[in-house]
Structures are given as structure tokens and as C-alpha cells.
Design an enzyme around this catalytic site. Structure first.
Site, PDB file in Angstrom:
ATOM      1  N   ASP A  24      60.956  32.231  -3.464  1.00 16.01           N
ATOM      2  CA  ASP A  24      60.620  32.774  -4.633  1.00 16.01           C
ATOM      3  C   ASP A  24      60.900  32.369  -5.985  1.00 16.01           C
ATOM      4  OD1 ASP A  24      60.608  35.453  -2.960  1.00 16.01           O
ATOM      5  OD2 ASP A  24      62.173  36.688  -3.161  1.00 16.01           O
ATOM      6  N   ASN A  34      60.259  39.282 -13.247  1.00 16.73           N
ATOM      7  CA  ASN A  34      62.033  39.424 -12.907  1.00 16.73           C
ATOM      8  C   ASN A  34      62.686  40.041 -14.356  1.00 16.73           C
ATOM      9  OD1 ASN A  34      61.959  39.190 -10.145  1.00 16.73           O
ATOM     10  ND2 ASN A  34      63.082  37.241 -10.255  1.00 16.73           N
ATOM     11  N   TYR A  47      68.421  39.977  -9.693  1.00 20.42           N
ATOM     12  CA  TYR A  47      69.329  39.984 -10.356  1.00 20.42           C
ATOM     13  C   TYR A  47      69.793  41.763 -10.619  1.00 20.42           C
ATOM     14  CZ  TYR A  47      72.775  37.622 -12.799  1.00 20.42           C
ATOM     15  OH  TYR A  47      74.302  36.989 -13.843  1.00 20.42           O
TER      16      TYR A  47
HETATM   17  P1  NAP Z   1      68.629  31.492  -7.071  1.00 26.90           P
HETATM   18  O1  NAP Z   1      69.670  31.673  -7.181  1.00 26.90           O
HETATM   19  O2  NAP Z   1      68.279  30.115  -6.674  1.00 26.90           O
HETATM   20  O3  NAP Z   1      68.158  32.629  -5.962  1.00 26.90           O
HETATM   21  C1  NAP Z   1      67.908  33.703  -6.363  1.00 26.90           C
HETATM   22  C2  NAP Z   1      67.606  34.486  -4.976  1.00 26.90           C
HETATM   23  O4  NAP Z   1      66.928  35.675  -5.505  1.00 26.90           O
HETATM   24  C3  NAP Z   1      66.752  34.204  -4.044  1.00 26.90           C
HETATM   25  O5  NAP Z   1      67.171  33.929  -2.769  1.00 26.90           O
HETATM   26  C4  NAP Z   1      65.308  34.305  -3.960  1.00 26.90           C
HETATM   27  O6  NAP Z   1      64.370  34.188  -3.088  1.00 26.90           O
HETATM   28  C5  NAP Z   1      65.484  35.979  -4.790  1.00 26.90           C
HETATM   29  N1  NAP Z   1      64.515  37.033  -5.389  1.00 26.90           N
HETATM   30  C6  NAP Z   1      64.240  36.466  -6.388  1.00 26.90           C
HETATM   31  N2  NAP Z   1      63.574  37.260  -7.205  1.00 26.90           N
HETATM   32  C7  NAP Z   1      63.524  38.271  -6.485  1.00 26.90           C
HETATM   33  C8  NAP Z   1      62.069  39.538  -6.639  1.00 26.90           C
HETATM   34  N3  NAP Z   1      61.736  39.318  -6.766  1.00 26.90           N
HETATM   35  N4  NAP Z   1      62.800  40.350  -5.376  1.00 26.90           N
HETATM   36  C9  NAP Z   1      64.289  40.047  -4.258  1.00 26.90           C
HETATM   37  N5  NAP Z   1      64.823  38.545  -4.571  1.00 26.90           N
HETATM   38  C10 NAP Z   1      64.141  37.928  -5.395  1.00 26.90           C
HETATM   39  O7  NAP Z   1      67.880  31.380  -8.773  1.00 26.90           O
HETATM   40  P2  NAP Z   1      65.777  31.060  -8.182  1.00 26.90           P
HETATM   41  O8  NAP Z   1      65.267  30.947  -6.711  1.00 26.90           O
HETATM   42  O9  NAP Z   1      65.229  30.243  -9.460  1.00 26.90           O
HETATM   43  O10 NAP Z   1      65.358  32.583  -8.638  1.00 26.90           O
HETATM   44  C11 NAP Z   1      65.490  32.716 -10.092  1.00 26.90           C
HETATM   45  C12 NAP Z   1      65.977  34.281 -10.130  1.00 26.90           C
HETATM   46  O11 NAP Z   1      67.453  34.776  -9.011  1.00 26.90           O
HETATM   47  C13 NAP Z   1      66.214  35.238 -11.430  1.00 26.90           C
HETATM   48  O12 NAP Z   1      65.277  35.753 -11.275  1.00 26.90           O
HETATM   49  C14 NAP Z   1      67.356  36.332 -10.831  1.00 26.90           C
HETATM   50  O13 NAP Z   1      66.320  37.893 -10.260  1.00 26.90           O
HETATM   51  C15 NAP Z   1      67.824  35.628  -9.958  1.00 26.90           C
HETATM   52  N6  NAP Z   1      69.450  35.767  -9.739  1.00 26.90           N
HETATM   53  C16 NAP Z   1      70.046  36.081  -9.157  1.00 26.90           C
HETATM   54  C17 NAP Z   1      71.479  36.373  -9.226  1.00 26.90           C
HETATM   55  C18 NAP Z   1      71.979  37.287  -8.760  1.00 26.90           C
HETATM   56  O14 NAP Z   1      72.358  37.686  -7.862  1.00 26.90           O
HETATM   57  N7  NAP Z   1      73.820  37.253  -8.773  1.00 26.90           N
HETATM   58  C19 NAP Z   1      71.758  35.112 -10.891  1.00 26.90           C
HETATM   59  C20 NAP Z   1      70.862  34.468 -10.990  1.00 26.90           C
HETATM   60  C21 NAP Z   1      70.028  34.370 -11.141  1.00 26.90           C
HETATM   61  P3  NAP Z   1      64.123  33.049  -2.493  1.00 26.90           P
HETATM   62  O15 NAP Z   1      65.376  32.860  -0.948  1.00 26.90           O
HETATM   63  O16 NAP Z   1      62.248  33.170  -1.337  1.00 26.90           O
HETATM   64  O17 NAP Z   1      63.816  31.914  -3.448  1.00 26.90           O
END
Ligand code: NAP
Length: 292
Positions: free
Chosen positions: A75, A147, A190
């Protein structure tokens, strides 16, 4: 069939995937344009493996007659690719070499079936809204997010204060680690981790989800997607992070930003069996219950 392929670096583990993908596309006589990030990886792979796939453009400009953009990665790659192909209303489809694969939802085991389905037109195209940031900020080349747009504390343990307004009407001041403004697509990313609700992708809403708000009465809020959200940030450390999907920059106090739904959508291909509810069950174990 005219396709573009985007990928970040691939490892030796992904060589069988490339063989299957380019083999399937060749069988359908596809014309293939490779994104400049991926072209050198492909050239090396083709040279080392002794392959000679034809109809592949590894150097010219992106053609205007593309039918699909194929993303190889997780993703995170899907989100990056969208910022590389801005304003292009060509449907995106993702082959998942990542971890979760919620957006990039085609498994490497199903590449042949997926390419057959694309060639035969057996798919639906979902329109996914983007959020747009204003004003333009020099450090951010692509002011759109699929997102979410997030403001977050930076470099310190102190909270930041985020004053939020909707359509110029005061909503609240969040004393928190941050605030997430998410699309329905971002509702499973997130925002979900911070306790936000999950929305189906066609919901015409924006979610406002605080991150660790120090207040018992603050909850995530769902508002109509025609709203404009204005945010003013105060931080004792005089700086904070601004993120659009996976791109982050550090900004300085005091700043006022506006977030609204963009006039541009992204088109995302969904094959049979890849609907939102089955993805929720398969990838997030939605409703998992040992009695079922
Ligand atoms: P990452 O922190 O390495 O991975 C974020 C995780 O979220 C990965 O497992 C990714 O899937 C999954 N993901 C991304 N978009 C999604 C969606 N629309 N629905 C469900 N799961 C999703 O960061 P990254 O790969 O660069 O992705 C950026 C995204 O990370 C941001 O847009 C934000 O939403 C998310 N994020 C989440 C957190 C948290 O949950 N605490 C913190 C910071 C950012 P894959 O394993 O397939 O890559």
C-alpha cells in the site's frame, strides 16, 4: 492493452513475479511503458535473466493512451505511485508484494488470472476521492492525499494544540499528539489505529480523528465531504510535522492550513472477489469469530 508499470526497488525474491507478470502481459500483446524509477530495475533483471520481452518502452515519455497503471509493491508503493501520476485519470491496480495489501490487493499467485480479467474488461472501477492541502507549501510537491492529511507533534514529548474550524465555524481545540483528516479510503489506515470509524469507500465523508487527545469528551467526527477544514497549530517547541499519506515535512509555528476534498479523484480497479467488505474480512479479520 496499453499499460504503465510503477515499482520501487524489487529484490531477487520478486523475480518469479516479474516473469509471470511480463509473460501474462506478452500473451495479451500489451504495450508496456515503465516508470523511470522501475525501468533500470527491469533492464537489469531482463539482462541478467536473459529475457527479451518486446513492446516495452523503458525510456520515452509516458504515453497518453494508457488503459491501466500497474503498481508492484504494498500500500505504501500504491500511495507513492499516486503522487507520481498526478492528474492522470487512468485506473490504478496494485500487485501486492508488501505486508498488508489493502489497496494493492492482487496476490502474486493470481497475476495470470488478474491480467486475463483486465484484458477481458472483467472489473469495476471505483472512484476514490483525494484530499487537497492549501496553501501550497514549498516542501510538498504533490499537495494531495489518498489516505489522510495529518498534523503531528515533532521532536518532543509536549502535546500540540490544534484549533479546528469547519466551514469557518469553530469546532474545538485539540490538546493532543496530532490530528488526522482522513478520506473513506484512509479510514482503514492511520485513522483506524487512532480509534476512527471505518467508512465504505463510496461514503461521501471526511473523518477528523484526534491522536491521543488529552480530553475524555473528544471523539472521532465524521463530516460531509463538501466541508472545508481549517487548522491552526500551536506548539511549545515551535515546530510540528505535516504528513500527506507517506510524505512528511517539518513546519514551524504558527501555521494555518486548509484541507478540502480535491476536484480530482483516483480510479482504482477492483477485480471479482476484491470488494471492500471481502477485503475487510480477509485483510483486517473483520468479524473474525471462532464460532463461524
Ligand atoms: P508504514 O507505516 O510503513 O505502513 C503503514 C501500514 O498501513 C502498512 O501495513 C500499509 O499496508 C497499511 N496501509 C496503508 N494504507 C492503507 C489503507 N488505505 N488501508 C489499510 N491499510 C493501509 O507507512 P507507508 O507504507 O508509507 O504508508 C503510509 C500510511 O501509513 C499513511 O497514509 C498512514 O495511513 C499510515 N500510518 C499508520 C500509522 C499507524 O497506524 N499508527 C502511523 C503512521 C502512518 P502495506 O503493508 O501493504 O504497505
Amino acid at each position: 492493452m496499453n499499460v504503465a508499470i510503477y515499482s520501487q526497488l524489487l529484490g531477487s525474491l520478486h523475480q518469479p513475479l516479474l516473469e509471470t507478470l511480463f509473460g501474462a502481459l506478452s500473451r495479451h500483446k500489451a504495450s508496456i511503458w515503465l516508470h523511470p524509477l522501475f525501468a533500470p530495475v527491469f533492464n537489469l533483471w531482463q539482462q541478467n535473466g536473459g529475457y527479451s520481452f518486446s513492446n516495452i518502452n523503458t525510456s520515452g515519455a509516458m504515453p497518453s493512451n494508457l488503459d491501466f497503471i500497474i503498481i508492484i509493491g504494498g500500500d505504501g508503493s500504491f500511495l507513492k505511485a499516486i503522487s507520481e501520476f498526478e492528474y492522470l485519470h487512468v485506473p490504478f491496480v496494485g500487485i501486492n508484494t508488501g505486508r498488508l495489501g489493502f489497496l494493492a490487493d492482487i496476490s502474486p499467485d493470481n497475476i495470470d488470472t488478474a491480467i486475463d480479467a483486465l484484458a477481458a474488461g472483467r472489473f469495476v472501477v471505483e472512484q476514490r476521492p483525494l484530499l487537497e492541502l492549501q496553501p501550497k507549501i514549498d516542501e510538498i510537491k504533490h499537495p494531495f492525499a489518498l489516505n489522510e492529511i495529518t498534523v503531528h507533534k515533532c521532536d518532543s514529548s509536549s502535546m500540540i494544540v490544534i484549533h479546528a474550524y469547519i466551514d469557518d465555524k469553530y469546532l474545538a481545540s485539540y490538546w493532543a499528539d496530532g490530528l488526522i483528516i482522513a478520506t473513506p479510503t484512509g479510514s482503514t489506515a492511520y485513522s483506524m489505529s487512532a480509534g476512527g470509524p471505518i467508512l465504505s469507500p463510496s461514503s461521501q465523508n471526511i473523518i477528523i480523528t484526534p491522536i491521543a487527545s488529552h480530553n475524555l469528551t473528544v471523539r472521532p467526527l465524521v463530516i460531509p465531504d463538501y466541508s472545508t477544514i481549517k487548522i491552526k497549530i500551536e506548539s511549545r517547541e515551535l515546530n510540528y510535522m505535516l504528513s500527506l499519506d507517506s510524505t512528511s515535512v517539518a513546519l514551524h509555528n504558527p501555521t494555518e492550513i486548509e484541507i478540502r476534498k480535491s476536484a480530482h479523484n483516483i480510479s482504482v480497479i477492483k477485480l471479482d472477489g476484491h470488494g471492500f467488505f471481502s477485503t475487510l474480512r480477509n485483510k483486517l479479520m473483520w468479524g473474525a469469530d471462532r464460532r463461524n
